[in-house]
Design a protein around this motif. Sequence first.
Motif, PDB file in Angstrom:
ATOM      1  N   SER A  38      -0.255   6.612   2.740  1.00 31.29           N
ATOM      2  CA  SER A  38       0.145   7.608   1.492  1.00 31.29           C
ATOM      3  C   SER A  38      -0.770   7.687   0.377  1.00 31.29           C
ATOM      4  N   ALA A  39      -0.309   8.919  -0.464  1.00 27.63           N
ATOM      5  CA  ALA A  39      -0.661   8.712  -1.909  1.00 27.63           C
ATOM      6  C   ALA A  39      -1.505   7.762  -2.162  1.00 27.63           C
ATOM      7  N   TYR A  40      -0.908   7.382  -2.740  1.00 24.91           N
ATOM      8  CA  TYR A  40      -0.820   5.894  -3.571  1.00 24.91           C
ATOM      9  C   TYR A  40      -1.817   4.400  -2.427  1.00 24.91           C
ATOM     10  N   GLU A  41      -1.591   4.789  -1.648  1.00 20.70           N
ATOM     11  CA  GLU A  41      -1.771   3.714  -0.989  1.00 20.70           C
ATOM     12  C   GLU A  41      -3.854   4.742  -0.900  1.00 20.70           C
ATOM     13  N   LEU A  42      -3.910   5.680  -0.461  1.00 21.86           N
ATOM     14  CA  LEU A  42      -5.226   6.784  -0.326  1.00 21.86           C
ATOM     15  C   LEU A  42      -6.008   6.148  -1.415  1.00 21.86           C
ATOM     16  N   LEU A  43      -5.472   6.477  -2.696  1.00 18.47           N
ATOM     17  CA  LEU A  43      -5.662   6.440  -3.742  1.00 18.47           C
ATOM     18  C   LEU A  43      -6.504   4.875  -4.369  1.00 18.47           C
ATOM     19  N   ASP A  44      -5.599   3.975  -4.338  1.00 17.15           N
ATOM     20  CA  ASP A  44      -5.454   2.547  -3.820  1.00 17.15           C
ATOM     21  C   ASP A  44      -7.416   2.198  -2.997  1.00 17.15           C
ATOM     22  N   ALA A  45      -7.115   2.218  -1.926  1.00 18.23           N
ATOM     23  CA  ALA A  45      -8.606   2.987  -1.180  1.00 18.23           C
ATOM     24  C   ALA A  45      -9.460   3.470  -1.139  1.00 18.23           C
ATOM     25  N   LEU A  46      -9.704   3.570  -2.214  1.00 20.97           N
ATOM     26  CA  LEU A  46     -11.078   4.852  -3.083  1.00 20.97           C
ATOM     27  C   LEU A  46     -11.665   3.645  -3.486  1.00 20.97           C
ATOM     28  N   GLY A  47     -13.398   4.220  -3.067  1.00 18.33           N
ATOM     29  CA  GLY A  47     -14.249   3.099  -3.248  1.00 18.33           C
ATOM     30  C   GLY A  47     -14.908   2.045  -2.122  1.00 18.33           C
ATOM     31  N   PRO A  69      -4.400  12.440 -10.998  1.00 20.18           N
ATOM     32  CA  PRO A  69      -3.908  11.382 -10.997  1.00 20.18           C
ATOM     33  C   PRO A  69      -4.601  10.629 -11.831  1.00 20.18           C
ATOM     34  N   VAL A  70      -5.722  10.446 -12.288  1.00 19.31           N
ATOM     35  CA  VAL A  70      -6.099   9.705 -13.461  1.00 19.31           C
ATOM     36  C   VAL A  70      -4.502   9.528 -14.640  1.00 19.31           C
ATOM     37  N   VAL A  71      -3.370  10.218 -14.593  1.00 18.77           N
ATOM     38  CA  VAL A  71      -2.569  10.719 -16.059  1.00 18.77           C
ATOM     39  C   VAL A  71      -1.466  10.030 -14.909  1.00 18.77           C
ATOM     40  N   SER A  72      -1.335  11.544 -13.705  1.00 18.11           N
ATOM     41  CA  SER A  72      -0.038  10.696 -12.796  1.00 18.11           C
ATOM     42  C   SER A  72       0.424  10.149 -11.829  1.00 18.11           C
ATOM     43  N   ALA A  73      -1.006   8.971 -11.730  1.00 15.62           N
ATOM     44  CA  ALA A  73      -0.466   8.416 -11.248  1.00 15.62           C
ATOM     45  C   ALA A  73      -0.284   6.662 -11.096  1.00 15.62           C
ATOM     46  N   PRO A  74       1.205   5.682 -10.287  1.00 15.40           N
ATOM     47  CA  PRO A  74       1.163   4.578 -11.164  1.00 15.40           C
ATOM     48  C   PRO A  74      -0.353   3.524 -11.093  1.00 15.40           C
ATOM     49  N   ARG A  75       0.327   2.506 -12.162  1.00 13.79           N
ATOM     50  CA  ARG A  75      -1.347   1.617 -12.258  1.00 13.79           C
ATOM     51  C   ARG A  75      -2.081   2.792 -12.319  1.00 13.79           C
ATOM     52  N   ALA A  76      -2.138   3.753 -13.135  1.00 13.77           N
ATOM     53  CA  ALA A  76      -3.009   4.671 -13.915  1.00 13.77           C
ATOM     54  C   ALA A  76      -4.602   3.729 -13.953  1.00 13.77           C
ATOM     55  N   ALA A  77      -4.921   2.866 -14.479  1.00 15.33           N
ATOM     56  CA  ALA A  77      -6.101   2.472 -14.894  1.00 15.33           C
ATOM     57  C   ALA A  77      -6.474   1.816 -13.733  1.00 15.33           C
ATOM     58  N   HIS A  78      -6.423   1.405 -12.850  1.00 19.21           N
ATOM     59  CA  HIS A  78      -6.448   0.930 -11.576  1.00 19.21           C
ATOM     60  C   HIS A  78      -7.618   2.402 -10.936  1.00 19.21           C
ATOM     61  N   VAL A  79      -6.283   3.092 -10.676  1.00 21.81           N
ATOM     62  CA  VAL A  79      -6.692   4.414  -9.720  1.00 21.81           C
ATOM     63  C   VAL A  79      -7.789   4.842 -10.789  1.00 21.81           C
ATOM     64  N   GLU A  80      -7.457   4.840 -12.105  1.00 19.69           N
ATOM     65  CA  GLU A  80      -8.740   5.669 -12.713  1.00 19.69           C
ATOM     66  C   GLU A  80     -10.474   4.451 -12.020  1.00 19.69           C
ATOM     67  N   THR A 127      -0.478   3.646 -17.504  1.00 15.03           N
ATOM     68  CA  THR A 127      -0.574   2.914 -17.479  1.00 15.03           C
ATOM     69  C   THR A 127       0.282   1.919 -16.990  1.00 15.03           C
ATOM     70  N   LEU A 128       1.721   1.613 -17.219  1.00 17.10           N
ATOM     71  CA  LEU A 128       2.458   0.592 -17.012  1.00 17.10           C
ATOM     72  C   LEU A 128       3.381   0.707 -15.583  1.00 17.10           C
ATOM     73  N   THR A 129       3.015   1.645 -15.379  1.00 13.35           N
ATOM     74  CA  THR A 129       3.751   1.802 -13.782  1.00 13.35           C
ATOM     75  C   THR A 129       3.689   1.020 -12.869  1.00 13.35           C
ATOM     76  N   ASN A 130       5.242   1.027 -11.570  1.00 15.57           N
ATOM     77  CA  ASN A 130       4.763  -0.470 -10.439  1.00 15.57           C
ATOM     78  C   ASN A 130       4.438   0.357  -9.721  1.00 15.57           C
ATOM     79  N   PRO A 131       3.642   0.659  -8.638  1.00 11.57           N
ATOM     80  CA  PRO A 131       2.830   0.428  -7.535  1.00 11.57           C
ATOM     81  C   PRO A 131       3.833  -0.122  -6.077  1.00 11.57           C
TER      82      PRO A 131
END
Length: 723
Positions: A387-396, A409-420, A696-700
């Motif tokens: 799923s979307a967040y799990e995909l972003l979390d697996a990057l790299g 997603p740099v702005v729109s994803a939860p836990r955005a600093a981690h996604v960035e 930056t603050l929101t919970n994934p």
Amino acid sequence: MQSTGTHDPATTPTHCPYCALQCGMNLTPVEGGTVEVSERADFPVNRGALCGKGRTAAAVLAPGARLTSPLVRSGDGALVPAGWDEALDRIAGNLERTRARYGADALGVFGGGGLTNEKAYALGKFARVVLGTSQIDYNGRFCMSSAAAAGTRAFGLDRGLPFPLEDVPRTGCVILVGSNPAETMPPSLRYFTELRENGGTLIVVDPRRTKTAEQADLHLAPRPGTDLALALGMLHLVVAEGRVDEAYVEERTSGWEEARAAAMAHWPEHVERITGVSVPELREAVRLFCAPEAAMVLTARGPEQQAKGTDTVGAWINLCLATGRAGRPLSGYGCLTGQGNGQGGREHGQKADQLPGYRKLTDPAARRHVAGVWGVDPDSLPGPGRSAYELLDALGTDVRSLLVMGSNPVVSAPRAAHVEERLRSLDFLAVCDVVLSETAQLADVVLPVTQWAEETGTTTSLEGRVLLRRRALTPPDGVRGDLEVLHGLAGRLGVEKGFPTDPEEVFEELRRASAGGPADYSGIDYRRLAQENGVFWPCPAPPAPDDTGATDSATDSGVGTGTGTGTAPHPGTPRLFLDRFATDDGRARFVPVAHRPSAEEPDDEYPVLLTTGRVVSQYQSGAQTRRVAELNAAAPGPFVELHPRLAARLGAAEGDPLAVVSRRGRAVAPARITTGIRPDTVFMPFHWPGEGRANTLTNPALDPTSRMPEFKVCAVRVETVTP
């Protein structure tokens, strides 16, 4: 607002590029080779009305606001202009090297709910046929996936609204849960105003007294994350007060006894302690909802963007079913979709677990059908991916190269600093966008693509109405369409056929791929869309007559299985479920649910709740609207909305900088003090990057069914900031 470019000499009727209302608008050439946005009164949804975002939509296409050349990362780390062949060669080469070294699932694709149906369809096909990867999802997972999961579980079919918006003013009562259409989709507010003018009542459930809540007959302000308990408390009272429609429950549903038992564990006084909504308010809400013959519950991101969002929506559906308010005229449960093509975007294959026509990727028959249309072996299609967040979390790590189309997603994803951070860790990142978004700024290759006024294609509105956007401008030199991008990449990766650049040709293939599926578009074509101002799905193609020339008759009242008479076209299905639900036995299913705490509750270190949302003059991640001067003047930046009591404890005055800190990071924005929010809650809009980035603050934390992150509630502390 105006945009440069060449154009046909006539006014072009089309639709807004922003929210899921897909308001009708006209684009008209004016002196100097520009185009002007004006009202289009013939489209029934907005009836000529446009919000500020719609009126200024063409400004994003102006020189200086948008990209007009591919960009590639140079040896010194800068993004520099390049030719299209160089850019496409670089993308294809990197994707091929990643696949050869790590396997197909090391390639990721991240799409968007603003892509047309044609582009969403082609993107899903590209991922599965050309790349062979299962790792595709899209930002619509962050929109209404919990409502989709709950609707499918209860009704057997997900369509945001199972009835047209025109039914809203004609019902007797609407409970609007976690939605603020006065700011998120202003032209829709007239439907709720007309509801009250017609003698109906409006109940708004929101922890903030929004502009929409100010219009309500009753405003319930629960603590964030407790909407599930609120719905269960209302169902408890429905049972206790003898308001259950026993005949309807017996005739048209299953699973009532289990759902009833679950609701009875949530007695009113218990719910009051959980939610902060008083017992008299609960009783009044039940009275208003049950008094008229017809009523509706409409949800939006408030109850859906929670780690228990599917169950929360399910509880509101149970309330509708127990009172006989689903599958009847002017009654039902519906979801107010957010993104412009949030509905169609997930129906045609860019979601991790779905194939075109809203078919399940795990269904062997669905795989055979779609593979037959695509001309590939069904066994070659990968299974469901992340799923979307799990995909972003697996990057790299697991996913090494990523193609992003129409998302930020740099702005729109939860836990955005981690996604960035995960985006920066990729071996390779390519982004297709109209503007140089915050995500595009991190890319190795950026491709400038067309926007709504420069391309033809279809979208599907929150009503399930398939619409035709028409091209009015020739895009600037150096800009290409997303379909051209996929065509060019597919050819470079060894797939010469199957990715046409003409949107109507793609739509014709989409029709075949969707035929017989839950979201059946096979009876829809561009000609009908132009003539009929849109067509509601499901709309199957009429079969050939049998030996007697007879076929089944069409109906507007079932689940879209009628076929018309003879070879007449199916009329489309504005209203679902009036005869039966889309389950195997035709019955709606109650699902027993129980309240549970949010994934993150306040404690001594983080004693306040944060909830997030939108403001009227910005849209989603703001990548486009933040480039429009008029909109920026109205909403120049982020803020922290808080109650005077909390402000007094902090010693904060209006406009003072405040730091909001969660377990994931820190955001700073000026204080906005109002009595229209609960004292235990702060609100931040999520449209901005930088130090005021709310995500930056929101919970994934993810819903176990929908995989929706818990955007709407997390624990924070608020601190004053010394200038």
